[in-house]
Write an enzyme that holds these catalytic residues in place. Structure first.
Site, mmCIF file in Angstrom:
data_model
loop_
_atom_site.group_PDB
_atom_site.id
_atom_site.type_symbol
_atom_site.label_atom_id
_atom_site.label_comp_id
_atom_site.label_asym_id
_atom_site.label_seq_id
_atom_site.Cartn_x
_atom_site.Cartn_y
_atom_site.Cartn_z
ATOM 1 N N GLY A 152 -3.061 4.840 4.721
ATOM 2 C CA GLY A 152 -2.101 4.416 5.728
ATOM 3 C C GLY A 152 -1.562 3.040 5.417
ATOM 4 O O GLY A 152 -1.638 2.566 4.285
ATOM 5 N N VAL A 190 2.549 -4.967 -3.848
ATOM 6 C CA VAL A 190 1.230 -4.770 -4.456
ATOM 7 C C VAL A 190 0.215 -4.607 -3.340
ATOM 8 O O VAL A 190 0.149 -5.437 -2.432
ATOM 9 C CB VAL A 190 0.844 -5.962 -5.358
ATOM 10 C CG1 VAL A 190 -0.570 -5.772 -5.904
ATOM 11 C CG2 VAL A 190 1.839 -6.099 -6.508
ATOM 12 N N GLY A 191 -0.556 -3.545 -3.393
ATOM 13 C CA GLY A 191 -1.552 -3.277 -2.367
ATOM 14 C C GLY A 191 -2.900 -3.875 -2.706
ATOM 15 O O GLY A 191 -3.013 -4.852 -3.451
ATOM 16 N N ASP A 192 -3.943 -3.259 -2.172
ATOM 17 C CA ASP A 192 -5.287 -3.795 -2.333
ATOM 18 C C ASP A 192 -5.935 -3.428 -3.663
ATOM 19 O O ASP A 192 -6.873 -4.091 -4.096
ATOM 20 C CB ASP A 192 -6.196 -3.276 -1.209
ATOM 21 C CG ASP A 192 -6.232 -1.755 -1.196
ATOM 22 O OD1 ASP A 192 -7.105 -1.167 -1.862
ATOM 23 O OD2 ASP A 192 -5.386 -1.140 -0.526
ATOM 24 N N THR A 210 -5.241 6.059 -3.157
ATOM 25 C CA THR A 210 -5.756 5.604 -4.436
ATOM 26 C C THR A 210 -6.804 6.562 -4.992
ATOM 27 O O THR A 210 -7.619 7.101 -4.252
ATOM 28 C CB THR A 210 -6.394 4.216 -4.240
ATOM 29 O OG1 THR A 210 -5.421 3.345 -3.696
ATOM 30 C CG2 THR A 210 -6.932 3.663 -5.542
#
Length: 296
Positions: free
Chosen positions: A216, A196-198, A167
């Site tokens: 990772g 969808v990630g953080d 990111t």
């Protein structure tokens, strides 16, 4: 000490042939954000401008440099937060938008929602007059090459993640002492469609005074409320010990104190303060030069 802006291009492993573009890219982004601040703009204006610069640079995993999902398509997440009001805005799994960070700010400014996703975010973008772009314009040959390599039956998951940065983001404090942050990503290489990630999750990719993000598959992120380099290192060590995750952090406080730290092999970062640019790529690197020497 005010104003100040700190930018990162993602923690991870950066191939030698892409290192210079990464360093120059974050430097240009920091300068762009700093010019906004010097012109009287808010910290939110500055971080959105800085991250927009990164989204428009194919060297980073955001915007036109985003990695591809398992279908070979681009899906992006972005988040913004204003420290003074605690207002936030986010978008997730968006397609056909050049600058998701700008759309996230519109979510914050123009809706009562914290996050819009996928088709709903696309419809909102249309209602705001945000132009759509062909998905092909967001796909680089480098991203396509890495996608194809990772699809091979004998692909090594660890090796395939090498060369993929995480990111991108920016934090800033303006002349009024107000802190803001913005972050944007194309996500994980060859992720499932709709993953969808953080990044768009409040309290995960950002916090009041700074930002910490994962590298990772762990997607484990924690907030940092202290600003010293020691505290940042401690937070990264905690991430490593708890979930075996590597990452990086950029922080700034209302007084203009800032830090850029990481536990990954590399992280392209740059900060602008008092007409001086600070930047680095490897652990321990910290170069400086006049802000006027940076070419946009």
């Amino acid at each position: 000490m005010l104003p100040a802006v700190v930018v990162h291009g993602g923690a991870g492993h950066i191939p030698k042939e892409r290192a210079q573009n990464s360093t120059s890219g974050v430097s240009a982004a920091a300068r762009a954000g700093y010019i906004v601040l010097k012109g009287g703009g808010s910290s939110m204006d500055a971080v959105v401008e800085a991250v927009t610069q990164l989204e428009n640079n194919p060297s980073f995993n955001a915007g036109c440099g985003s990695v591809l999902n398992v279908k070979g398509e681009v899906e992006m997440d972005a988040f913004v937060m204003d420290w003074k009001t605690l207002a936030t805005g986010a978008v997730s799994a968006v397609r056909d938008i050049a600058n998701p960070t700008q759309l996230a700010r519109l979510v914050m400014d123009k809706t009562s929602h914290a996050c819009l996703t996928a088709e709903g975010a696309k419809q909102f973008a249309r209602s705001m007059g945000v132009p759509e772009v062909p998905m092909e314009s967001l796909i680089t040959e480098y991203s396509r090459m890495r996608w194809r390599k990772n699809l091979a039956p004998d692909a090594n998951p660890v090796e395939c993640q090498m060369g993929k940065m995480g990111t991108v983001g920016a934090v800033a404090v303006d002349s009024e002492g107000v802190v803001a942050c913005a972050t944007s990503t194309g996500g994980m290489l060859n992720k499932m469609e709709g993953q969808v990630g953080d990044t768009p999750c409040i309290g995960q990719s950002s916090n009041i005074h700074g930002q910490i993000f994962p590298e990772g598959h762990s997607q484990a992120v924690m907030s940092i409320l202290k600003l010293s380099e020691a505290a940042s290192d401690s937070a990264l060590a905690y991430m490593k010990s708890r979930v075996d995750g590597l990452g990086g952090v950029v922080t700034v406080d209302p007084q203009g104190n800032w830090a850029a730290r990481f536990s990954s092999r590399q992280m392209a970062w740059a900060a602008a303060q008092k007409d001086t640019l600070h930047y680095g790529l490897y652990t321990g690197e910290h170069f400086t030069q006049s802000i006027d020497e940076i070419l946009l």
